[in-house]
Write an enzyme that holds these catalytic residues in place. Structure first.
Site, PDB file in Angstrom:
ATOM      1  N   TYR A  35       0.847  -1.194   0.000  1.00  0.00           N
ATOM      2  CA  TYR A  35       0.000   0.000   0.000  1.00  0.00           C
ATOM      3  C   TYR A  35       0.886   1.250   0.000  1.00  0.00           C
ATOM      4  CZ  TYR A  35      -3.365   3.504   1.351  1.00  0.00           C
ATOM      5  OH  TYR A  35      -4.130   4.635   1.358  1.00  0.00           O
ATOM      6  N   GLU A 111       6.627   7.664  25.063  1.00  0.00           N
ATOM      7  CA  GLU A 111       5.715   6.554  25.350  1.00  0.00           C
ATOM      8  C   GLU A 111       5.676   5.626  24.152  1.00  0.00           C
ATOM      9  OE1 GLU A 111       1.470   8.759  24.711  1.00  0.00           O
ATOM     10  OE2 GLU A 111       2.482   9.185  26.612  1.00  0.00           O
ATOM     11  N   LYS A 113       4.494   3.668  20.883  1.00  0.00           N
ATOM     12  CA  LYS A 113       3.492   3.916  19.849  1.00  0.00           C
ATOM     13  C   LYS A 113       2.686   2.636  19.707  1.00  0.00           C
ATOM     14  CE  LYS A 113       2.557   5.950  15.388  1.00  0.00           C
ATOM     15  NZ  LYS A 113       1.504   5.024  14.967  1.00  0.00           N
ATOM     16  N   ASP A 115      -0.011  -0.047  18.506  1.00  0.00           N
ATOM     17  CA  ASP A 115      -0.490  -0.369  17.163  1.00  0.00           C
ATOM     18  C   ASP A 115      -1.961  -0.764  17.221  1.00  0.00           C
ATOM     19  OD1 ASP A 115      -0.210  -0.551  14.508  1.00  0.00           O
ATOM     20  OD2 ASP A 115       0.893  -2.444  14.483  1.00  0.00           O
ATOM     21  N   TYR A 222      -3.872   8.573  26.266  1.00  0.00           N
ATOM     22  CA  TYR A 222      -2.619   9.328  26.220  1.00  0.00           C
ATOM     23  C   TYR A 222      -2.767  10.819  25.945  1.00  0.00           C
ATOM     24  CZ  TYR A 222      -3.359   7.785  21.344  1.00  0.00           C
ATOM     25  OH  TYR A 222      -3.901   7.491  20.132  1.00  0.00           O
ATOM     26  N   LYS A 286       6.713  13.467  22.875  1.00  0.00           N
ATOM     27  CA  LYS A 286       5.892  14.681  22.907  1.00  0.00           C
ATOM     28  C   LYS A 286       6.595  15.689  23.806  1.00  0.00           C
ATOM     29  CE  LYS A 286       1.832  11.729  22.688  1.00  0.00           C
ATOM     30  NZ  LYS A 286       0.720  11.126  23.388  1.00  0.00           N
ATOM     31  N   LYS A 310       9.832   5.425  14.564  1.00  0.00           N
ATOM     32  CA  LYS A 310       9.446   4.038  14.300  1.00  0.00           C
ATOM     33  C   LYS A 310      10.603   3.072  14.558  1.00  0.00           C
ATOM     34  CE  LYS A 310       5.301   4.042  12.547  1.00  0.00           C
ATOM     35  NZ  LYS A 310       5.141   3.767  11.202  1.00  0.00           N
ATOM     36  N   CYS A 404      -3.439 -21.471 -15.904  1.00  0.00           N
ATOM     37  CA  CYS A 404      -3.991 -21.273 -14.564  1.00  0.00           C
ATOM     38  C   CYS A 404      -3.854 -22.569 -13.766  1.00  0.00           C
ATOM     39  CB  CYS A 404      -5.453 -20.866 -14.681  1.00  0.00           C
ATOM     40  SG  CYS A 404      -6.314 -20.871 -13.106  1.00  0.00           S
ATOM     41  N   CYS A 407      -7.690 -23.920 -13.291  1.00  0.00           N
ATOM     42  CA  CYS A 407      -8.582 -24.360 -14.364  1.00  0.00           C
ATOM     43  C   CYS A 407      -7.860 -24.628 -15.681  1.00  0.00           C
ATOM     44  CB  CYS A 407      -9.717 -23.355 -14.579  1.00  0.00           C
ATOM     45  SG  CYS A 407      -9.173 -21.825 -15.332  1.00  0.00           S
ATOM     46  N   CYS A 422      -5.589 -15.241 -14.566  1.00  0.00           N
ATOM     47  CA  CYS A 422      -6.396 -16.235 -15.249  1.00  0.00           C
ATOM     48  C   CYS A 422      -7.602 -15.487 -15.785  1.00  0.00           C
ATOM     49  CB  CYS A 422      -6.854 -17.321 -14.281  1.00  0.00           C
ATOM     50  SG  CYS A 422      -8.170 -18.318 -15.015  1.00  0.00           S
ATOM     51  N   CYS A 427     -13.476 -19.798 -13.929  1.00  0.00           N
ATOM     52  CA  CYS A 427     -12.461 -20.472 -13.119  1.00  0.00           C
ATOM     53  C   CYS A 427     -12.999 -20.741 -11.707  1.00  0.00           C
ATOM     54  CB  CYS A 427     -11.227 -19.577 -13.062  1.00  0.00           C
ATOM     55  SG  CYS A 427      -9.957 -20.167 -11.946  1.00  0.00           S
TER      56      CYS A 427
HETATM   57  S1  IVH Z   1      -0.648  10.995  20.343  1.00  0.00           S
HETATM   58  C1  IVH Z   1      -1.129  14.783  18.083  1.00  0.00           C
HETATM   59  N1  IVH Z   1       0.396   8.865  21.437  1.00  0.00           N
HETATM   60  O1  IVH Z   1      -0.598   7.199  16.284  1.00  0.00           O
HETATM   61  C2  IVH Z   1      -1.056  13.568  18.914  1.00  0.00           C
HETATM   62  N2  IVH Z   1      -0.673   8.625  19.344  1.00  0.00           N
HETATM   63  O2  IVH Z   1       0.010   8.903  13.879  1.00  0.00           O
HETATM   64  C3  IVH Z   1      -1.540  12.379  18.206  1.00  0.00           C
HETATM   65  N3  IVH Z   1      -0.681   6.348  18.477  1.00  0.00           N
HETATM   66  O3  IVH Z   1      -3.790   8.404  15.534  1.00  0.00           O
HETATM   67  C4  IVH Z   1      -1.765  11.200  18.997  1.00  0.00           C
HETATM   68  N4  IVH Z   1       0.394   5.446  20.147  1.00  0.00           N
HETATM   69  O4  IVH Z   1      -3.610   6.157  16.681  1.00  0.00           O
HETATM   70  C5  IVH Z   1      -0.281   9.358  20.372  1.00  0.00           C
HETATM   71  N5  IVH Z   1       1.359   7.053  22.510  1.00  0.00           N
HETATM   72  C6  IVH Z   1       0.682   7.549  21.483  1.00  0.00           C
HETATM   73  C7  IVH Z   1       0.277   6.751  20.413  1.00  0.00           C
HETATM   74  C8  IVH Z   1      -0.405   7.332  19.360  1.00  0.00           C
HETATM   75  C9  IVH Z   1      -0.193   5.222  18.988  1.00  0.00           C
HETATM   76  C10 IVH Z   1      -1.356   6.455  17.175  1.00  0.00           C
HETATM   77  C11 IVH Z   1      -2.701   7.110  17.213  1.00  0.00           C
HETATM   78  C12 IVH Z   1      -2.631   8.256  16.286  1.00  0.00           C
HETATM   79  C13 IVH Z   1      -1.468   7.897  15.444  1.00  0.00           C
HETATM   80  C14 IVH Z   1      -0.820   9.152  14.939  1.00  0.00           C
END
Ligand code: IVH
Length: 679
Positions: A35, A111, A113, A115, A222, A286, A310, A404, A407, A422, A427
């Protein structure tokens, strides 16, 4: 290579489709990495050719539009996304920017991130009132009832709270719960979720909250949105307040001093990552001081005071035992590598997608090769590269099959298309998808025959070819679980109605590559008759305005395949009778329908509502929704509603189906049905 405008349009269409699969259906058909590749290609194209940017381009928005069935909620403050960083240098630049604004060293709250998916919880006088997904950041979906089922979400706040409080957080699913859920689904023959994030999203966005209640969802909070005047000096203080009100706050959140503090925290969580009971894909930093946050402000979609740093994708080394081509529901033949099972980031992996022949050639991937694979957010990983030193001496380049695997029809690969396909409409691997498409609204429009019944009818062996629809019997249908007498009758009646259809719908329903609704209409206008189209030469097809060489080749190729011709013949023999489009002859003057207003009520046997409307408008009339003195005719089918009574009260002429048909015939465009056919 196709021209940039055409390629951009293609990419937009593909991305819209994959957004829909991902966000609306929670059932993606490509990996996140694929994607991202499509999106990056479109972004690059648009950068080179800014004139190609359209307002609806997937590059122009943050997320997908909310699913309308759930109802929508406007966020009082936009829910932003985070800029992603991948290297220490990028992190240093972020810190530099913050320090510049602060005029000194900056402390950050680090903190994980998480998922999952972001939600906003709105509390009025301390009571949970509304919960919404992020949606496109401005408008989210109303998931209040579903969120109420998450036990960690306080329905009432502890202690004193402002009259209105908005709290933001991430709904997620723990790894153990995710695996158990997928095991249950596998046992029940239900499709598996690709990863915990999709499982969480799919569970939260259920229309039926009773289903959500059975799913093991969890949440970490958060952030806050509107707080009704209540302010916090720091992020830390805010998290403490959230804890005090009773929200789950992740306990790995930590204050990080300057760039060094951030790097150390990123490294520490990177090590912990695999032992955590939930998925994290990076660290969020942050600015801790909320006043400084305000000063730094935001770009259009993401704040300048926060970033997501990341983690690199998780990799492992293993051996490709076999490469197996499989035929998808759309006829695409994709090679899958079956791997010697290996643990990657807490998940055992035994397959990897190889995408297509070009990808195999580019990386020279062969059976028996030792490869590095990586998981980037999906359970199905990708092959990064081959380790040539470990290649067995007798290995040979891998080629996808020329016929294929299901088929035996010769496979086709069009110029400029990476995918081998195919092309057979018949099919067995594709029948479920073909049937669903044939029955879809823009095609034959068989009410009640959607994804679910297409799957059941094909898996139960009742429909092996699209034309089998027309020999289904009530006995066969009622023998199916969850199909009552009435539903069976309704389905059969709906199938019967499709025998009167338009050529355009029929063509579209065949699912010919590159023939969407608009192209189908163009072909119908140009040829008017299915047999003429079947015999058309490549040249004749190419001469039709709006039909480019790619489409012409696809249509021509489709009708050269004997299996496809046979399907068409059998559909016609079953009574399907595709009608040419109503063309207003250039010389035609006003007819009996010109300028007249119609209202439709009840069910017509020979027309769907859309078809009847099309016939009327093609003859210069119009269709409105309610009866008034201005209505010229009411067309009443079976089980008419109150519109009929109203027409009788106002003295508006009422036509039954036969009279309607006669009126259409008078207009000089011919009747939409063959004479003598019992409608
Ligand atoms: S803060 C402006 N804190 O990441 C502040 N987001 O790309 C935005 N996410 O939509 C959110 N862990 O779904 C924040 N510790 C965390 C997070 C977090 C995951 C996700 C959240 C947000 C996306 C932003």
């Amino acid at each position: 290579m196709s021209d940039p405008a055409q390629r951009a349009a293609e990419l937009r269409e593909q991305l819209h489709y994959h957004n829909y699969r991902y966000y609306t259906l929670d059932d993606p058909v490509i990996s996140d990495a694929e994607y991202d590749q499509l999106l990056a290609e479109l972004q690059a194209l648009e950068e080179q050719h800014p004139e190609l940017i359209t307002p609806d381009s997937p590059t122009q928005r943050v997320g997908a539009p909310p699913r309308t069935e759930l109802g929508t909620v406007q966020h009082s403050l936009p829910m932003m996304s985070l800029q992603s960083l991948f290297t220490d240098d990028e992190l240093a630049r972020f810190d530099e920017n913050c320090r510049e604004a602060a005029g000194g060293g900056v402390a950050y709250l680090g903190e994980p991130k998480f998922d999952g998916l972001a939600v906003e919880l709105v509390y009025i006088n301390g009571v949970l009132e509304v919960a919404a997904t992020r949606g496109d950041g401005i408008t989210g979906e109303d998931v209040t009832e579903n969120v109420r089922t998450i036990k960690q979400v306080p329905l009432r706040l502890r202690g004193a709270a402002p009259p209105r409080l908005e709290v933001r957080g991430e709904v997620y699913m723990r790894l153990g719960d995710f695996e158990a859920l997928n095991q249950r689904r596998e046992a029940a023959g239900e499709p598996l979720f690709a990863n915990p994030r999709n499982a969480a999203a799919g569970s939260l966005r259920q229309l039926d909250s009773a289903i959500t209640a059975q799913r093991p969802l969890a949440i970490f909070c958060y952030d806050v949105g509107l707080t009704d005047g209540l302010t916090f000096a720091t992020q830390e203080e805010m998290l403490a307040a959230l804890r005090g009100w009773g929200f789950p706050v992740n306990d790995l959140a930590r204050l990080c001093e300057g760039l060094e503090g951030c790097r150390a925290y990123h490294a520490e969580l990177g090590e912990k990552r695999d032992s955590l009971p939930y998925e994290i894909d990076g660290v969020v930093f942050k600015v801790n001081d909320r006043r400084l946050q305000e000063e730094l402000g935001a770009r259009s979609r993401s704040p300048r005071w926060a970033v997501a740093y990341k983690f690199p994708p998780r990799q492992a080394t293993t051996v490709i035992e076999r490469i197996v081509p499989s035929v998808g529901r759309t006829g695409a033949i994709t090679p899958t590598a079956y791997l010697r099972p290996v643990r990657v980031g807490g998940v055992t992996v035994s397959r990897a997608t190889l995408h297509n022949q070009d990808e195999i050639d580019r990386k020279d991937i062969r059976e028996g090769d030792t490869v590095i694979i990586q998981r980037a957010g999906d359970v199905i990983p990708q092959v990064v590269k081959v380790i040539p030193e470990h290649r067995p001496p007798d290995s040979a380049p891998y080629r996808l099959p020329q016929t294929c695997p299901v088929c035996g029809t010769p496979t086709v690969r069009e110029e400029g298309d990476a995918v081998l396909r195919c092309p057979s409409v018949d099919c067995p691997a594709q029948i479920e998808g073909r049937l669903e498409h044939y029955a879809s609204r823009g095609a034959l429009d068989i009410e009640g025959l959607g994804e679910k019944w297409a799957a059941i009818l094909t898996r139960e062996g009742l429909v092996r070819h699209v034309y089998d629809l027309y020999s289904l019997t009530k006995e066969q249908l009622v023998a199916l679980e969850r199909m009552g007498d009435k539903s069976a009758e309704n389905l059969l009646a709906a199938i019967e109605r499709t025998k009167q259809t338009t050529l355009a719908r029929f063509l579209y329903g065949l699912g010919i590559l590159h023939v969407g609704a608009v192209v189908a209409e163009t072909l119908a206008q140009a040829f008017g008759d299915i047999r003429k189209l079947m015999e058309a030469s490549l040249e004749e097809l190419t001469q039709v305005p709006g039909i480019g060489p790619e489409i012409a080749a696809s249509v021509h190729g489709f009708f050269r395949a004997p299996q496809n011709r046979e399907v068409v013949e059998r559909l016609l023999a079953a009574g399907v009778n595709p009608q040419p489009p109503a063309q207003v002859p250039a010389s035609a003057g006003p007819g009996p329908l010109t300028g007249k207003t119609f209202v439709l009520t009840g069910t017509l046997e020979g027309f769907t509502r859309d078809q009847a409307t099309a016939e009327i408008t093609a003859r210069g009339g119009k269709v409105t929704g309610s009866v008034s003195k201005k209505t010229d005719y009411v067309i009443a089918g079976a089980d008419p509603g109150s519109k009929l009574t109203k027409a009788q009260e106002l003295g508006v002429p009422v036509l039954d189906e036969n009279a309607f048909r006669a009126l259409l015939a008078e207009s000089g465009l011919g009747t939409p049905a063959q004479p003598g056919l019992d409608l």
